[in-house]
Design a protein around this motif. Structure first.
Motif, PDB file in Angstrom:
ATOM      1  N   TYR A 385       0.852  -1.180   0.000  1.00  0.00           N
ATOM      2  CA  TYR A 385       0.000   0.000   0.000  1.00  0.00           C
ATOM      3  C   TYR A 385       0.895   1.241   0.000  1.00  0.00           C
ATOM      4  O   TYR A 385       1.938   1.265   0.658  1.00  0.00           O
ATOM      5  N   ARG A 386       0.451   2.298  -0.690  1.00  0.00           N
ATOM      6  CA  ARG A 386       1.281   3.501  -0.822  1.00  0.00           C
ATOM      7  C   ARG A 386       0.402   4.750  -0.779  1.00  0.00           C
ATOM      8  O   ARG A 386      -0.684   4.786  -1.373  1.00  0.00           O
ATOM      9  N   PHE A 409       6.846   1.735   6.235  1.00  0.00           N
ATOM     10  CA  PHE A 409       8.052   2.429   5.778  1.00  0.00           C
ATOM     11  C   PHE A 409       7.698   3.868   5.414  1.00  0.00           C
ATOM     12  O   PHE A 409       6.657   4.122   4.785  1.00  0.00           O
ATOM     13  N   LEU A 410       8.574   4.780   5.786  1.00  0.00           N
ATOM     14  CA  LEU A 410       8.451   6.173   5.361  1.00  0.00           C
ATOM     15  C   LEU A 410       9.683   6.524   4.540  1.00  0.00           C
ATOM     16  O   LEU A 410      10.808   6.455   5.040  1.00  0.00           O
ATOM     17  N   ASN A 411       9.436   6.838   3.274  1.00  0.00           N
ATOM     18  CA  ASN A 411      10.536   7.110   2.342  1.00  0.00           C
ATOM     19  C   ASN A 411      11.539   5.954   2.340  1.00  0.00           C
ATOM     20  O   ASN A 411      12.753   6.141   2.350  1.00  0.00           O
ATOM     21  N   ARG A 412      10.991   4.733   2.386  1.00  0.00           N
ATOM     22  CA  ARG A 412      11.733   3.475   2.303  1.00  0.00           C
ATOM     23  C   ARG A 412      12.543   3.160   3.559  1.00  0.00           C
ATOM     24  O   ARG A 412      13.382   2.258   3.538  1.00  0.00           O
ATOM     25  N   ALA A 433       6.521  13.880   9.956  1.00  0.00           N
ATOM     26  CA  ALA A 433       6.564  12.870   8.893  1.00  0.00           C
ATOM     27  C   ALA A 433       6.052  13.434   7.576  1.00  0.00           C
ATOM     28  O   ALA A 433       4.946  13.972   7.504  1.00  0.00           O
ATOM     29  N   SER A 434       6.877  13.283   6.547  1.00  0.00           N
ATOM     30  CA  SER A 434       6.507  13.810   5.239  1.00  0.00           C
ATOM     31  C   SER A 434       7.130  12.939   4.158  1.00  0.00           C
ATOM     32  O   SER A 434       8.273  12.498   4.285  1.00  0.00           O
ATOM     33  N   GLY A 435       6.358  12.662   3.114  1.00  0.00           N
ATOM     34  CA  GLY A 435       6.887  11.881   2.002  1.00  0.00           C
ATOM     35  C   GLY A 435       5.981  10.708   1.660  1.00  0.00           C
ATOM     36  O   GLY A 435       4.749  10.769   1.821  1.00  0.00           O
TER      37      GLY A 435
END
Length: 590
Positions: A385-386, A409-412, A433-435
């Motif tokens: 999911y993304r 995962f956040l930004n991998r 948290a951003s991305g």
């Protein structure tokens, strides 16, 4: 041709009293090149019959598919039973339990519009009718009176523990008869009054399922089945294992004593399991009675014949009991097991899972929150999911429900895991948290028993960050049934050994085998993941145990070069492929 009927006190084979001495052996849990070996060892133990379930979902992974090739060649399996001079009992369900994914019911069945399963629902019954029509060319000509091995067919499976719909059972009987099955029909339930009453019909022969207190339970069965032969058609001689629990074993002496108690009463028996085999691929089921418990890859079941097909002490104890009731040749016995070859080779090459994800164009977009994987026709294994997020300050991710394990995962960069068995729903995100937020979700096996059959998988319901719904999501099904495209990414010559394997990532190894033999792959130095050998999916491994090795059947190996592909979700402490001399199914409870 022989004909089996149900008499006043006994099974009758061509009019003569006949005792069924059967053992359970599921064709879909055993490599087809080993079917003959397992069947022969059943005869050598003193059995005269082989029983098998039919796993509808294995044959029909999609609505318009019915696969009978390779490990699903039920016709060939039954022919091999006949070639060994044995009879067969077939249990086609449609529900089988069997600690198998979704109890054998296809996941797509639950999106067909049926209001209920295992009941007289017209949509459900239409699908069931089609299933039995697909089985007809396999089963009907292989009935005993037509020269085949089939002497009994079971209607449904332990239905009295689930429902009480006589109309449903009557229609199942009608479907079985209309496709051309004429052998006697049976039902099975635990020997409780309500289960025996609800799980059968007056025209069906009742049998019992139990593993202890045999005399008492046969008496209960007799009160509900006043005439005809007594039969325990599931004599539990072991049990299955869950990840994170212990390896179940049962006393050899106690099991042999219970077998003797039944046979001395004149009862017939089906030993469950005679040989359990393996939940290859993603075939394992799960239980959920308040806590979700996925079942391990091994289905050894502490059976007389172990997962690799070797006789155990239980085999020899049962053979001694059966020798009183069957003609056994003293020297017609299986060979003793030899130690498996030992070798260690390095993992070579790492392919991050994200490389596979980025190469895919099969994303499905949703603007109303995350979809279940079933909504896009993806019914097993893994999905991603993304979404995009932008939060100032502290942040908490809330998922309504995870089925069954979600790595976030956040930004991998991995930030945590949410597990269904822990009832996890919330995760603290990094400050500000951003991305790109990505969630790798694993379906760890569908519930196989009780009211939670057919539950959709993936992320279920809403996703929120700091109470605000996250509506825009992309969903990617990871198709890993064919791992060939992944293997092509690895170098073919002079690869370098892996010194660090941090998941989620694929790794690769090649090993030479001078002579083909069964192997036991040691997974104790790995975290959690899935293994393929020569393109065949052995199944899952997990450091939480109890299982510490994976069985590798010899027929899937080659003399010379062989290939291993590993999907490691966490991290491998020991980035090598190690084969050991014997299985390790983990600690027991005593």
């Amino acid at each position: 041709m022989p004909t089996l009927t149900i008499g006043e006190h006994d099974f009758l084979l061509d009019g003569r009293p006949h005792r069924i001495l059967s053992g359970a052996l599921h064709y879909f849990r055993v490599h087809p090149d080993l079917w003959t070996d397992r069947i022969r060892k059943a005869r050598q133990m003193g059995l005269n019959t082989i029983e098998t379930y039919v796993a509808w979902n294995a044959h029909a992974p999609a609505k318009d598919t019915f696969d009978t090739a390779g490990i699903l060649d039920l016709g060939r399996f039954l022919d091999l039973v006949a070639a060994e001079g044995m009879h067969a009992i077939v249990r086609p369900g449609p529900y089988i339990c069997a600690e198998w994914d979704n109890g054998g019911l296809p996941a797509w069945l639950f999106s067909t519009g049926a209001d209920a399963i295992r009941s007289d629902d017209p949509v459900y019954m239409a699908a069931v009718t089609e299933y039995f029509e697909q089985l007809a060319p396999i089963l009907v000509p292989r009935q005993a009176h037509l020269g085949g091995p089939i002497v009994l067919v079971q209607i449904e499976n332990e239905y009295g523990a689930y429902g009480a719909d006589p109309s449903y059972l009557e229609k199942l009987v009608k479907i079985n008869r209309e496709i051309g099955l004429t052998v006697p029909f049976t039902t099975v339930d635990q020997p409780q009054g309500d289960m025996l009453a609800n799980g059968s019909l007056p025209g069906l022969h009742k049998t019992g399922s139990f593993g202890s207190r045999s005399a008492e339970r046969l008496d209960t069965l007799r009160r509900h089945q006043p005439t005809g032969p007594l039969m325990c058609s599931e004599f539990w001689v072991g049990w299955f294992d869950h990840w994170g629990a212990h390896h179940h074993t049962t006393s050899v002496e106690q099991s042999a004593g219970e077998l003797e108690a039944m046979l001395s009463r004149g009862a017939s028996v089906n030993i469950y399991m005679f040989h359990g085999g393996t939940n290859f691929g993603f075939g394992n089921g799960a239980n959920d009675k308040g806590v979700y418990q996925p079942i391990v890859t091994s289905y050894d079941y502490d059976a007389p014949l172990d997962e690799a097909g070797n006789p155990t002490p239980k085999y020899w104890a049962f053979r001694k009991v059966l020798a009183k009731y069957a003609d056994l040749a003293e020297h017609d016995v299986p060979a003793r097991a030899a130690a498996a070859p030992e070798l260690v080779v390095p993992l070579t090459g790492v392919l991050p899972l994200w490389d596979v994800v980025d190469a895919s164009d099969r994303w499905t977009a949703s603007e109303n929150g995350p979809q279940a994987t079933d909504d896009i026709g993806h019914y097993s294994g893994f999905s991603v999911y993304r979404t995009r997020i932008d939060v100032s300050g502290p942040a908490v991710l809330l998922l309504n429900e995870v089925r069954d394990r979600a790595q976030v995962f956040l930004n991998r960069r991995g930030i945590g895991t949410l597990s269904r068995d822990n009832h996890d729903r919330t995760l603290v995100l990094p400050y500000g948290a951003s991305g790109t937020l990505e969630i790798l979700v694993e379906d760890q096996g569908r519930v196989d028993y009780g009211p939670r059959l057919g539950e959709p998988k993936g992320l279920i319901g809403e996703a929120r960050i700091n109470g605000e719904p996250v509506l825009e999501w992309d969903l990617l099904p990871l198709e890993l049934k064919d791992v060939g495209p992944v293997a092509e990414h690895f170098p073919g010559s002079s690869p370098r050994p892996v010194t660090l394997l941090a998941g989620p990532a694929f790794a690769h190894a090649v090993f030479d085998l001078p002579v083909v033999a069964d192997l036991f792959l040691d997974t104790s130095g790995w975290g959690k993941g899935v293994v393929w050998v020569n393109g065949f999916c052995l199944g899952r491994y997990w450091s939480r145990g109890p299982q510490r090795t994976l069985y590798v059947p010899g027929p899937m190996l080659r003399s010379g070069s062989n290939e291993v592909v590993v999907l490691e979700l966490q991290a491998a402490v020991t980035p090598v492929v190690s084969f050991v001399s014997a299985p390790d199914l983990g600690h027991t409870d005593f």
